[in-house]
Design a protein around this motif. Structure first.
Motif, PDB file in Angstrom:
ATOM      1  N   LEU A  29       0.831  -1.216   0.000  1.00  0.00           N
ATOM      2  CA  LEU A  29       0.000   0.000   0.000  1.00  0.00           C
ATOM      3  C   LEU A  29       0.861   1.260   0.000  1.00  0.00           C
ATOM      4  O   LEU A  29       0.528   2.246  -0.646  1.00  0.00           O
ATOM      5  CB  LEU A  29      -0.919  -0.008   1.237  1.00  0.00           C
ATOM      6  CG  LEU A  29      -1.997   1.058   1.276  1.00  0.00           C
ATOM      7  CD1 LEU A  29      -3.017   0.842   0.172  1.00  0.00           C
ATOM      8  CD2 LEU A  29      -2.709   1.063   2.608  1.00  0.00           C
ATOM      9  N   MET A  78      -0.126  11.091   1.364  1.00  0.00           N
ATOM     10  CA  MET A  78      -1.510  11.028   0.876  1.00  0.00           C
ATOM     11  C   MET A  78      -2.389  10.193   1.806  1.00  0.00           C
ATOM     12  O   MET A  78      -3.552  10.536   2.052  1.00  0.00           O
ATOM     13  CB  MET A  78      -1.571  10.451  -0.521  1.00  0.00           C
ATOM     14  CG  MET A  78      -2.979  10.446  -1.054  1.00  0.00           C
ATOM     15  SD  MET A  78      -3.038  10.151  -2.775  1.00  0.00           S
ATOM     16  CE  MET A  78      -4.437   9.090  -2.892  1.00  0.00           C
ATOM     17  N   SER A 103      -5.574  11.740   3.659  1.00  0.00           N
ATOM     18  CA  SER A 103      -6.910  11.161   3.449  1.00  0.00           C
ATOM     19  C   SER A 103      -7.550  10.794   4.777  1.00  0.00           C
ATOM     20  O   SER A 103      -8.726  11.115   5.013  1.00  0.00           O
ATOM     21  CB  SER A 103      -6.805   9.903   2.580  1.00  0.00           C
ATOM     22  OG  SER A 103      -6.292  10.225   1.335  1.00  0.00           O
ATOM     23  N   PHE A 126      -7.975   2.777  -2.063  1.00  0.00           N
ATOM     24  CA  PHE A 126      -8.202   2.805  -0.614  1.00  0.00           C
ATOM     25  C   PHE A 126      -8.845   4.131  -0.187  1.00  0.00           C
ATOM     26  O   PHE A 126      -9.836   4.151   0.544  1.00  0.00           O
ATOM     27  CB  PHE A 126      -6.877   2.564   0.104  1.00  0.00           C
ATOM     28  CG  PHE A 126      -6.974   2.594   1.604  1.00  0.00           C
ATOM     29  CD1 PHE A 126      -7.811   1.728   2.274  1.00  0.00           C
ATOM     30  CD2 PHE A 126      -6.226   3.487   2.343  1.00  0.00           C
ATOM     31  CE1 PHE A 126      -7.906   1.761   3.658  1.00  0.00           C
ATOM     32  CE2 PHE A 126      -6.316   3.525   3.718  1.00  0.00           C
ATOM     33  CZ  PHE A 126      -7.163   2.655   4.378  1.00  0.00           C
ATOM     34  N   GLN A 127      -8.274   5.259  -0.678  1.00  0.00           N
ATOM     35  CA  GLN A 127      -8.844   6.550  -0.266  1.00  0.00           C
ATOM     36  C   GLN A 127     -10.236   6.758  -0.860  1.00  0.00           C
ATOM     37  O   GLN A 127     -11.095   7.364  -0.231  1.00  0.00           O
ATOM     38  CB  GLN A 127      -7.877   7.702  -0.579  1.00  0.00           C
ATOM     39  CG  GLN A 127      -7.477   7.898  -2.027  1.00  0.00           C
ATOM     40  CD  GLN A 127      -8.471   8.700  -2.821  1.00  0.00           C
ATOM     41  OE1 GLN A 127      -9.221   9.464  -2.259  1.00  0.00           O
ATOM     42  NE2 GLN A 127      -8.501   8.494  -4.129  1.00  0.00           N
ATOM     43  N   LEU A 181     -12.401   4.388  -1.295  1.00  0.00           N
ATOM     44  CA  LEU A 181     -13.261   3.585  -0.416  1.00  0.00           C
ATOM     45  C   LEU A 181     -13.574   4.356   0.871  1.00  0.00           C
ATOM     46  O   LEU A 181     -14.731   4.418   1.312  1.00  0.00           O
ATOM     47  CB  LEU A 181     -12.550   2.267  -0.088  1.00  0.00           C
ATOM     48  CG  LEU A 181     -13.296   1.293   0.811  1.00  0.00           C
ATOM     49  CD1 LEU A 181     -14.346   0.537   0.013  1.00  0.00           C
ATOM     50  CD2 LEU A 181     -12.348   0.297   1.439  1.00  0.00           C
ATOM     51  N   ILE A 182     -12.538   4.970   1.454  1.00  0.00           N
ATOM     52  CA  ILE A 182     -12.727   5.721   2.703  1.00  0.00           C
ATOM     53  C   ILE A 182     -13.747   6.839   2.504  1.00  0.00           C
ATOM     54  O   ILE A 182     -14.698   6.986   3.276  1.00  0.00           O
ATOM     55  CB  ILE A 182     -11.378   6.333   3.177  1.00  0.00           C
ATOM     56  CG1 ILE A 182     -10.459   5.254   3.712  1.00  0.00           C
ATOM     57  CG2 ILE A 182     -11.616   7.374   4.269  1.00  0.00           C
ATOM     58  CD1 ILE A 182      -9.119   5.799   4.173  1.00  0.00           C
ATOM     59  N   PHE A 183     -13.580   7.624   1.447  1.00  0.00           N
ATOM     60  CA  PHE A 183     -14.471   8.778   1.259  1.00  0.00           C
ATOM     61  C   PHE A 183     -15.882   8.361   0.863  1.00  0.00           C
ATOM     62  O   PHE A 183     -16.842   9.054   1.199  1.00  0.00           O
ATOM     63  CB  PHE A 183     -13.862   9.770   0.269  1.00  0.00           C
ATOM     64  CG  PHE A 183     -12.799  10.586   0.918  1.00  0.00           C
ATOM     65  CD1 PHE A 183     -13.132  11.578   1.819  1.00  0.00           C
ATOM     66  CD2 PHE A 183     -11.474  10.318   0.704  1.00  0.00           C
ATOM     67  CE1 PHE A 183     -12.155  12.292   2.481  1.00  0.00           C
ATOM     68  CE2 PHE A 183     -10.486  11.031   1.354  1.00  0.00           C
ATOM     69  CZ  PHE A 183     -10.831  12.022   2.247  1.00  0.00           C
TER      70      PHE A 183
END
Lengths: 129, 148
Positions: A37, A54, A58, B52-53, B55-57
């Protein structure tokens, strides 16, 4: 009619929470693949700073927004984000994408690390001599 | 049966149907029948930060929306300010651009690994016009038909 609407709202909220909990649990226990990741896949480095910043931006932005939502309970409107935060978030994504673009074009431009250059080295075509 | 009662009955049927459907999906996800193992992975098996980000948002905005609907008095669909649309736009746009770059890189690596083979030129029946305007064929002319 009121009971019906309340049941439906709670039902959908519950589904979302349970789904998010399952996804979070599986990520923590690594049942969902999280390998690489934060890893730079092109440059040969182990951890990419662009990815780390990032990820932090986030998670920070998501947490901050959730906090704003809990504070604006009952207003009937999603809370607004300050423009500075939005700009910072955009800049964070921009840095990540520029890093990715650099990784893509570093080899053709001759800027890549030796490991990356080796990976992109075309194979010698087989000749029948 | 009045229209109001009919509406109520249909509403309950739909609510129960959605509830059962959601429960079935959650049970299947929990048991592993619906595989989430690669939910944030790219085509090469590495975990992708852009997925991933995203999915989070998606979860954050969906939960915020339902939370505000639940706590509103009277409950109603909340207004969505432009900043939130911009936030989702940045998140989704970043995912799309990242996927584009990744695909472009994968294509480039595949081409580097599999260089095109040098083949003999294909012979076709396309006529070639010579210098003097004469039409020439790449193929030899077919045998003339036998004279009776």
């Amino acid at each position: 009619m009121n009971t019906l609407a309340t049941v439906l709202r709670w039902e959908l909220m519950l589904v979302l929470i349970v789904l998010a909990a399952i996804v979070a649990y599986r990520m923590i226990t690594q049942q969902i693949n999280v390998t690489g990741l934060l890893m730079d896949k092109t440059g040969g480095r182990v951890i990419s700073p662009g990815r780390v910043q990032m990820l932090m931006a986030s998670i920070g932005m998501a947490a901050y927004y959730l906090m704003l939502v809990f504070e604006s309970k009952g207003k009937g409107r999603l809370p607004e984000l300050p423009n500075e935060y939005l700009a910072a978030f955009g800049a964070s994504h921009g840095i990540y994408l520029l890093g990715k673009l650099y990784g893509r074009f570093a080899v053709p431009l001759g800027l890549a690390s030796p490991q990356a250059r080796e990976r992109f080295q075309p194979k010698e075509p087989e000749t029948n001599t | 049966m009045s229209a109001a009662t009919l509406g109520l009955v249909i509403g309950w049927i739909l609510t129960i149907f959605i509830g059962v459907l959601a429960a079935m999906i959650l049970i299947k996800v929990f048991n592993g029948d619906i595989d989430l193992n690669y939910i944030i992975s790219d085509e090469n098996g590495w975990a992708s930060l852009s997925r991933f980000q995203f999915l989070i948002f998606t979860f954050v905005v969906a939960m915020s929306l339902f939370y505000l609907i639940l706590t509103g008095t009277p409950p109603r669909y909340p207004e969505i300010p432009n900043q939130i649309l911009a936030l989702l736009g940045i998140s989704g746009g970043s995912y799309v651009v990242s996927k584009g770059i990744q695909t472009s890189r994968d294509v480039s690596m595949t081409e580097a690994d599999n260089p095109p083979e040098v083949k003999d030129p294909k012979i076709t029946n396309t006529p070639i016009v010579g210098d003097g305007g004469q039409v020439q064929s790449q193929n030899p002319p077919p045998n003339p038909p036998p004279v009776p």
